[in-house]
Design a protein around this motif. Structure first.
Motif, short mmCIF file in Angstrom:
data_model
loop_
_atom_site.label_atom_id
_atom_site.label_comp_id
_atom_site.label_asym_id
_atom_site.label_seq_id
_atom_site.Cartn_x
_atom_site.Cartn_y
_atom_site.Cartn_z
N SER A 184 -8.68 13.21 -9.81
CA SER A 184 -7.54 14.09 -9.53
C SER A 184 -7.08 13.93 -8.07
O SER A 184 -5.90 13.99 -7.78
CB SER A 184 -7.88 15.55 -9.85
N LEU B 65 1.43 3.04 -10.00
CA LEU B 65 0.56 3.60 -11.03
C LEU B 65 -0.45 2.60 -11.59
O LEU B 65 -1.37 2.98 -12.30
CB LEU B 65 1.42 4.14 -12.19
N ASN C 215 -4.88 10.83 -7.96
CA ASN C 215 -3.57 11.11 -8.54
C ASN C 215 -2.68 11.86 -7.55
O ASN C 215 -1.49 11.60 -7.42
CB ASN C 215 -3.71 11.92 -9.83
N GLU D 49 -1.51 9.45 -4.71
CA GLU D 49 -0.42 8.59 -5.22
C GLU D 49 0.89 9.37 -5.30
O GLU D 49 1.94 8.85 -4.94
CB GLU D 49 -0.76 8.13 -6.65
N PHE E 209 -2.96 2.07 -7.76
CA PHE E 209 -4.05 2.91 -8.28
C PHE E 209 -5.37 2.15 -8.29
O PHE E 209 -6.42 2.66 -7.88
CB PHE E 209 -3.67 3.37 -9.70
#
Length: 467
Positions: free
Chosen positions: A262, A57, A265, A268, A61
């Motif tokens: 998005s 995260l 996300n 991930e 990221f």
């Protein structure tokens, strides 16, 4: 006008779903299914998972959003994207492009091993795969690994030559959902297992699950935690396929109106989900049939320990084995496709070679080097001690060079370029231009300028045997 026609020729993903599936397909590969469970088992299960998720995260990221934005901003593959953003960083682009060039031949060699096992399970030869020495016998034989590597490489090239929409996107949309369903199915099955050994000790999949998920801080030293952290960073790095030009390449095919935030996300989420499920699929099963000892097999986990587990299950084991190796094949192909695409995009962008010719060149090169990799276990066998303490053959040397040395250098250089030379706003503006919110902006700036390059520097020092 010329600009648009050039973009048209490069191709692009039809929308965000196609992009997410392709990028997640790239991220979900042998690394998740093969290395993640082994590293988790080695590093106290839940502790490793906890660290891994936090890193995904933050650290993951940061690198992911940087590379995808660079690709979309420049509409170029890695070879030319860096130089376009800043001329001084053109060599980083070359290094980033060389990573997939080195990875493709040995990745396809391992892909060939997977196909060989799938074939063995499909043709009723499954029981032999559980025999001691089967795996070694296969990789040290002269012709078999070469033939399987070439078949596997042909499958990869077939998808890449079909182009971005009709190839990569189309097959990712089909393979990824099937992959997730298969992994979830096998994971649930793995939890229902139980066996009783000669001493009358019964072990169950659920006990294996506890070992896998519950953090174990017993005897954890500062040095031990540092090594765990490095393992988790190394795994994440490999797992989300950053620093190898792939995410820049895929980013370059993303349309400007797609919400990058998005999409990232979702990538991930998929990647971490599959890594966790791979452990869920493998660790309880291995624990049930071979106890804690079985988990220390390292990379042999998939090719040595698991076939023994499938054999111990009897008839149902053959069916599960088939499903397992189909799953692994899908995961491997979606990744090797992205590795080849990163090479192909470089040839197309830099030297204006057509897609068909670029794929042909990549294929010929990869088969030649792939044959050398296969022969590294017999004709060209040697044992080379590496700075990080392991002993290497041809495949390990290529893996070490690309993953342990070049990828950290590429990523550190990328962080310096974005964090200090261009400024983080270059990426933030690219992400927000479609009206998307940049949700972890403060975190991103701190990560890209300071934390990520420092962690990567430690990883590099460890690889070089300095730490």
């Amino acid at each position: 006008m010329s600009n648009n026609s050039h973009h048209h020729k490069r191709g692009s993903f039809t929308g965000s779903l196609g992009f997410v599936m392709a990028a997640a397909g790239s991220a979900v590969g042998l690394g998740n299914i093969w290395r993640f469970p082994y590293l988790a088992a080695k590093n106290g299960g839940g502790t490793f998972i906890f660290v891994y998720i936090i890193l995904a995260l933050t650290f993951g990221f940061t690198l992911l959003i940087t590379e995808i934005s660079m690709g979309r901003k420049t509409k170029q593959g890695p070879l030319t994207a860096y130089g376009m953003l800043n001329k001084k960083f053109a060599p980083t682009g070359f290094l980033a492009w060389m990573v997939p060039v080195i990875i493709l031949p040995y990745y396809c060699t391992i892909g060939g091993w997977v196909l060989k096992y799938l074939f063995a399970f499909l043709t009723g030869d499954a029981i032999n795969t559980a025999a001691d020495g089967y795996f070694t016998g296969h990789i040290t034989s002269q012709w078999s690994p070469i033939i399987w590597m070439i078949i596997y490489m042909g499958l990869t090239a077939f998808v890449v030559i079909s182009g971005v929409n009709k190839g990569i996107e189309k097959y990712s949309r089909i393979l990824m959902p099937i992959l997730i369903v298969l992994i979830i199915g096998i994971s649930f099955f793995s939890l229902t297992l139980h066996s009783t050994d000669a001493d009358g000790i019964t072990r169950t999949g659920l006990e294996g699950l506890k070992i896998y998920l519950i953090p174990n801080f017993e005897g954890m030293t500062i040095k031990g935690f540092f090594l765990l952290l490095m393992d988790a960073i190394g795994q994440l790095f490999f797992s989300i396929s950053v620093a190898m030009g792939i995410m820049i390449t895929y980013g370059s095919y993303v349309k400007d109106d797609v919400n990058l935030m998005s999409s990232i996300n979702q990538i991930e989420f998929f990647d971490t989900l599959v890594a966790l499920l791979a452990g869920l699929m493998i660790i309880p099963a291995i624990y049930t049939f071979s106890g804690i000892e079985g988990m220390s097999a390292g990379p042999g986990l998939m090719f040595v320990s698991l076939p023994k587990v499938f054999a111990a299950m009897g008839k149902v084991g053959i069916a599960i084995g088939i499903l397992f190796f189909v799953t692994v094949t899908f995961a491997a192909i979606t990744s090797s496709v992205s590795v080849m695409e990163a090479i192909v995009s470089g040839l197309m962008d830099k030297w204006k070679i057509s897609r068909n010719k670029s794929v042909a060149l990549s294929l010929i090169y990869a088969i030649v080097v792939g044959i050398i990799v296969c022969l590294g276990y017999n004709v060209f066998y040697f044992e080379l001690p590496l700075p990080n303490g392991s002993v290497a053959q041809v495949l390990d040397v290529l893996d070490y060079l690309s993953n342990m040395i070049m990828m950290p250098i590429v990523a550190i250089s990328t962080c310096i370029m974005v964090g200090w030379v261009l400024g983080p706003d270059t990426i933030i503006n690219e992400v927000t231009k479609s009206g998307a919110k940049f949700s972890r902006k403060g975190l991103y700036i701190v990560m890209v300028k300071y934390v990520t390059p420092i962690l990567l520097f430690f990883l590099l020092l460890q690889s070089l045997g300095i730490l």
